[in-house]
Motif scaffolding. Structure first.
Motif, mmCIF file in Angstrom:
data_model
loop_
_atom_site.group_PDB
_atom_site.id
_atom_site.type_symbol
_atom_site.label_atom_id
_atom_site.label_comp_id
_atom_site.label_asym_id
_atom_site.label_seq_id
_atom_site.Cartn_x
_atom_site.Cartn_y
_atom_site.Cartn_z
ATOM 1 N N MET A 172 -27.650 -28.814 3.770
ATOM 2 C CA MET A 172 -28.627 -27.809 4.204
ATOM 3 C C MET A 172 -28.234 -27.239 5.578
ATOM 4 N N LEU A 174 -25.216 -26.991 6.761
ATOM 5 C CA LEU A 174 -24.079 -26.085 6.567
ATOM 6 C C LEU A 174 -24.542 -24.737 6.026
ATOM 7 N N VAL A 175 -25.515 -24.780 5.096
ATOM 8 C CA VAL A 175 -26.024 -23.525 4.550
ATOM 9 C C VAL A 175 -26.700 -22.723 5.659
ATOM 10 N N CYS A 178 -24.503 -20.765 7.833
ATOM 11 C CA CYS A 178 -23.897 -19.539 7.301
ATOM 12 C C CYS A 178 -24.799 -18.331 7.460
ATOM 13 N N LEU A 181 -25.030 -12.368 10.359
ATOM 14 C CA LEU A 181 -24.041 -11.337 10.097
ATOM 15 C C LEU A 181 -22.657 -11.930 10.239
ATOM 16 N N ASP A 182 -21.834 -11.709 9.257
ATOM 17 C CA ASP A 182 -20.515 -12.310 9.269
ATOM 18 C C ASP A 182 -19.534 -11.411 10.021
ATOM 19 N N GLN A 188 -24.093 -9.155 5.703
ATOM 20 C CA GLN A 188 -25.169 -10.082 6.039
ATOM 21 C C GLN A 188 -25.216 -11.209 5.027
ATOM 22 N N ARG A 189 -25.482 -12.399 5.540
ATOM 23 C CA ARG A 189 -25.611 -13.536 4.632
ATOM 24 C C ARG A 189 -26.967 -14.200 4.856
ATOM 25 N N PHE A 190 -27.758 -14.282 3.806
ATOM 26 C CA PHE A 190 -29.039 -14.998 3.810
ATOM 27 C C PHE A 190 -29.944 -14.618 4.985
ATOM 28 N N PHE A 198 -29.786 -12.223 12.387
ATOM 29 C CA PHE A 198 -28.432 -11.678 12.274
ATOM 30 C C PHE A 198 -27.432 -12.543 13.029
ATOM 31 N N ASP A 199 -27.910 -13.130 14.124
ATOM 32 C CA ASP A 199 -27.040 -13.947 14.952
ATOM 33 C C ASP A 199 -26.948 -15.371 14.403
ATOM 34 N N GLU A 447 -16.258 -23.002 10.163
ATOM 35 C CA GLU A 447 -16.050 -21.824 9.332
ATOM 36 C C GLU A 447 -15.162 -20.768 9.999
ATOM 37 N N VAL A 448 -15.503 -20.387 11.247
ATOM 38 C CA VAL A 448 -14.713 -19.298 11.845
ATOM 39 C C VAL A 448 -13.275 -19.733 12.036
#
Lengths: 497, 145, 330
Positions: A172, A174-175, A178, A181-182, A188-190, A198-199, A447-448
């Motif tokens: 959770m 990790l989700v 994510c 804004l990527d 946009q993610r979720f 967004f941040d 991730e990045v």
């Protein structure tokens, strides 16, 4: 180094000593209030430093920085309300100790550990900063990816009692990491169109919600009780921690100081990785790993020496390369540039006197907060005797104000309360919160850097094994992963014999 | 309700959520969906694990300590009141009323004690945060900041 | 006893209801602006170049306007989060913001479906700094000038990696612009900020770094990194030895401009007052000196001229986007 002597003179000027004292006091108070972080402490001081001469301004910022990181341990141990991600690992063992009436001992060891960690890293900064700054450059995206994984391994130890539930909350986390804004694709993610997200899910509101607000719920809702498990029990350890416990922790403290200083140097790592990895290493090297998480004094020592060792470490790339090591030193850089000092090698040449004044004042600030901490110890532990329903609302107030002050965003306060409710029920239903927070902190770093590595290597996964440094880190991760299995297997074997 | 059934409910809900996350992740453009898909799969896996263990072992098959509904709702109202008052009236008044209410109703303190603690604490907050540190506090109509 | 309990039980509710009804009355705008601190929204984090400029500006502006200016950092989404706040803020003059061109005028069409503000919802006040882009390599790099770099990138595109700080950001746009002009296919690596990108460049993890002049100037002066080109019309005072792109035959001009703006509906008299404050601060020689010390080239553009400047850039980039979008659509 010629500037060292005049710098020494500067530090002991009355104005400098006064600034140092004020900064240290303010830092300890800001750090120890649940909901306030060291980033905020330093950011709050920036406007004040406008009208000060540069060396006093730096002394103030430095003192607030190191002492607020220490101050975080007080709230983490006595109240289980870490105001910053740096002291999350301190709560794992510090709070059980406080609940058992051994808060004084935990505070004492935290103070000693912070002092040693802090002094160690400042000496490193003073003596070998320029050569060490190359470490900051040796780490590329591949190495940061593995470092984040190394930090995530801590989850296994923290959640060892309920591995599946720990895995679930980590997933959770990790989700949640994510969300937002990527930067890589611009999509946009979720976020559900919520601009405040967004941040990403803001880290500190989540952290303060899951730890501090849920703790406020825990304390306020039951009719009786408070932090102490047994209210009638005498509070132990109202003085310096006994020599044997310092000696027992000494190896851990030194190891964590080294880990903290090195990770501090890495600009993309952040403070909490250092305390997570140190905590996990202390657990791994311990003869009694099963006692970690239930009130093991070494756990407190590991986390606290590491997060204070980070303070000196982060200043190494900040001062030598102009690359801030974490969020706090980024604010620090702003404070420097406002005074016309652009961080970089010129600090050690053109502004050497001011720079060495800063470094020496950090040494003094470390001594000062330790003296203050050891003196205050005996008074502070009385907090654990305050009835829960009195303490709870106050913790909630600090959490609300602290969260609002981060971005001046009422949305964040609602988010904090929501995470508080979630945290309260997670605890009732025995879902560990720490894996979620660790994953939320380390997820973005993982991730990045993973995606950066893939951009550089054109989606060739072997890039993680062909670079010497990342191969070494790979092996470290494997050791950290395999060690618990191996030790369990060995213990079972000796038990059979 | 026992923990076993709570666990099953949580696993079912989060498992469905994770499935949706994996599905969205796989549809995302470029490499944006890689980590969401991995995290979601991890979540599904964990949910399956949690669900299966509830059937296998009776480990957590005890009712959780009963939730004190009355005190929980009083506290919830206090917190909600604090939030609403903070944006409508202002932080300082909200803090004072919140402290007063929770100290009276939850800590069971007498009026005199509750008032003195609430006033002293609120004054401290005002002095330290608004005056000394200059931290911006949510303002409403009657705020003093 | 029972009665007492009932009263205590209802106390929070009644108190709450009473106070909510007081609280919902609306505030009216005072004639003598400003009478309370002014929020200055910075869409980037503490310590960055936008933030530093804002804080120095605020220091001077406080003296002129006679009220505190509180710098509020709202970093996120490459600046969008801060502008959403600015656009949606109460148009009473107590919220002003820094806008960064070209990103502020680009998001409304590149993020058309999701963007949280409209380009027209933000009214520009004054531009302060125009910070040109630079392309730089590590000091140990074999590429001595732009031509050598371009040749290498043409021969073996896979071996070259160029950093930028987020898709659609000004660095990304500058790099795309250059790649188009030089007919290159560059491999981009995304970073979160200048610090991490610089570390990666100095550590040899990427070939080149696309960033802003003010952030890299000190490292160029120290000789740690070598700037191959500055994307401006003329050479910059801070790094006079670095040739422009045009000098080397690449017609690329790219810069990040940082200026102030207010929500579109701010009353004209407050707008005028703020514009006067801007003008007074920007023309202050002491302010100019501080900016120069930070390698930030001041480029004042006021009021309608600034709006026209942004409109022109908006139109130009929109045309470019419609011709060849730099974020590939689904």
């Amino acid at each position: 180094m010629d500037a060292l002597l005049p710098a020494l003179g500067n530090v002991f000027l009355p104005a400098a000593l006064l600034t140092l004292l004020v900064g240290t006091l303010a830092g300890v108070v800001i750090g120890s209030l649940p909901g306030l972080s060291s980033t905020m402490g330093v950011a709050l001081c920036i406007p004040i430093t406008f009208n000060m001469p540069p060396d006093l301004a730096l002394i103030l910022l430095g003192a607030v920085y190191v002492s607020s990181v220490y101050g975080g341990s007080v709230a983490a141990i006595l109240l289980r309300t870490p105001g910053t991600d740096a002291s999350i690992a301190t709560t794992f063992d510090g709070y059980p100790l406080a609940a058992a009436g051994r808060g004084g001992e935990a505070l004492g060891i935290a103070t000693i550990a912070s002092l040693i960690g802090g002094i160690f890293s400042v000496i490193v900064l003073l003596v070998i900063a320029p050569p060490l700054s190359t470490i900051a450059l040796a780490f590329g995206p591949q190495e940061y990816t593995l470092l984040a994984i190394f930090g995530l391994v801590t989850i296994i130890g923290v959640a060892s009692e309920r591995p599946l539930k720990g895995m679930l909350t980590a997933a959770m986390g990790l989700v949640l990491a994510c969300v937002g804004l990527d930067a890589f694709t611009g999509i946009q993610r979720f976020t559900f169109g919520q601009s405040e997200l967004f941040d990403g899910v803001p880290l500190l509101p989540a952290l303060i919600g899951l730890f501090s607000v849920s703790q406020a719920f825990n304390l306020s809702i039951p009719a009786g009780g408070g932090i102490l498990n047994d209210q009638s029990q005498p509070l132990q350890g109202r003085r310096l921690p006994p020599w044997q416990s310092i000696r027992r922790c000494f190896r851990t403290i030194m190891r964590s100081s080294v880990i903290g200083s090195i990770i501090g140097i890495l600009p993309g790592a952040g403070t909490s990785i250092a305390s997570f990895i140190s905590y996990n290493e202390a657990r791994r090297h311990s003869a009694t790993p099963e006692r970690f998480g239930k009130g093991e004094i070494e756990g407190v020592a590991a986390s606290e020496s590491a997060n204070n060792a980070v303070t000196g470490g982060t200043l190494i790339p900040t001062l030598t390369l102009g690359i801030p090591g974490n969020a706090v030193t980024a604010v620090f850089v702003g404070g420097l540039t406002i005074h016309g000092m652009i961080p970089g090698p010129s600090l050690f040449t053109d502004h050497a006197e001011t720079t060495y004044t800063l470094i020496l004042s950090l040494l003094l600030a470390n001594l000062l907060f330790a003296a203050l901490g050891l003196w205050l110890c005996r008074y502070l532990i009385v907090i654990t005797r305050v009835p829960g329903p009195v303490l709870g609302p106050m913790i909630l107030i600090f959490s609300v104000i602290g969260t609002y002050a981060l971005r001046n965003e009422i949305f964040d306060v609602w988010l904090t309360i929501a995470f508080g409710v979630i945290g309260y029920f997670m605890e009732r239903w025995r879902y560990p919160a720490a894996p979620l927070v660790i994953a939320l902190i380390l997820g973005p770093i993982l991730e990045v850097n993973f995606r950066r590595s893939m951009q550089i290597s054109h989606w060739d996964l072997s890039t993680f094994f062909t670079r010497p440094l990342s191969l070494a880190l790979c092996l470290l991760v494997i050791v950290a992963l395999a060690y618990p299995l191996w030790s369990r297997w060995r213990r079972r074997k000796t038990a059979l014999n | 309700m026992t923990l076993k059934w709570i666990d099953r409910g949580v696993a079912l809900l989060l498992g469905l959520g994770c499935t949706m996350i994996v599905a969205t992740g796989l549809m995302m453009r470029g490499d944006a969906g890689v980590i969401p898909a991995i995290a979601g799969s991890l979540g599904i896996f964990a949910c399956l694990g949690v669900g299966i263990t509830t059937c296998k072992r009776a480990g957590d098959d005890a009712p959780p300590t009963p939730l004190p509904i009355y005190r929980f709702s009083i506290w919830g109202l206090c917190v909600l009141g604090l939030m609403v008052l903070m944006v409508s009236v202002g932080t300082i008044v909200a803090l004072l009323l919140f402290l007063l209410a929770s100290l009276r109703l939850l800590a069971g303190l007498g009026w005199r004690q509750a008032i003195s603690i609430a006033v002293v604490f609120t004054a401290l907050i005002y002095l330290v945060f608004a005056q000394l540190l200059g931290v911006p506090l949510p303002t409403g109509q009657l705020s003093f900041t | 006893m029972v009665g007492k309990q009932r009263i205590t039980q209802w106390f929070p509710l009644t108190a709450m209801a009473a106070l909510i009804s007081v609280g919902t009355a609306t505030t009216t705008l005072a004639a003598d602006y400003p009478e309370k601190p002014i929020q200055l929204i910075v869409s980037y984090g503490e310590g960055g170049s936008t933030d530093t400029m804002a804080r120095i500006f605020a220091k001077y502006a406080e003296d002129v306007i006679g009220e505190r200016m509180v710098v509020v950092n709202k970093p996120g989404a490459g600046g969008e989060l801060g502008w959403v706040h600015l656009a949606n803020a109460e148009p009473d003059g107590y919220t002003i913001g820094l806008i960064n061109s070209p990103v502020v005028e680009v998001y409304p069409f590149t993020r058309e479906d999701t963007v949280g503000y409209e380009y027209e919802a933000i009214r520009p006040l004054a531009n302060v700094v125009t910070d040109p882009g630079i392309l730089a390599v590590d000091a140990d790099s074999p590429y001595q000038d732009l031509d050598a770099f371009v040749t290498a990138a043409q021969d073996d595109p896979d071996s070259i990696t160029v950093s930028h700080e987020g898709v659609g950001g000004d660095d990304h746009l500058a790099a795309i612009n250059f790649a188009k002009e030089a007919n290159l296919d560059l491999n981009f690596v995304t970073f979160n900020g200048n610090a991490e990108a610089t570390a990666a460049l100095l550590g040899g993890h990427i070939t080149a770094f696309e960033g802003n002049m003010s952030e890299a100037a000190s490292q160029v002066q120290e000789g740690e990194i070598r700037a191959l080109a500055v994307w401006s019309d003329e050479r910059m005072d801070a790094i006079p030895d670095v040739p422009t792109g045009k000098e080397q035959g690449y017609d690329v001009e790219a810069a990040a401009s940082r200026g102030f703006a207010v929500p579109a509906d701010v009353p004209q008299d407050i707008y005028d007052k703020l514009l006067d404050v801007m003008q007074e601060v920007i023309e202050d020689p002491e302010f100019r000196d501080e900016m120069a010390a930070l390698n930030m080239p001041v480029n004042p553009i006021y009021g309608q001229d600034y709006a026209d400047f942004l409109d022109a850039s908006h139109e130009r980039l929109k045309a470019l986007w419609e011709e060849d979008p730099w974020i590939d659509a689904e």
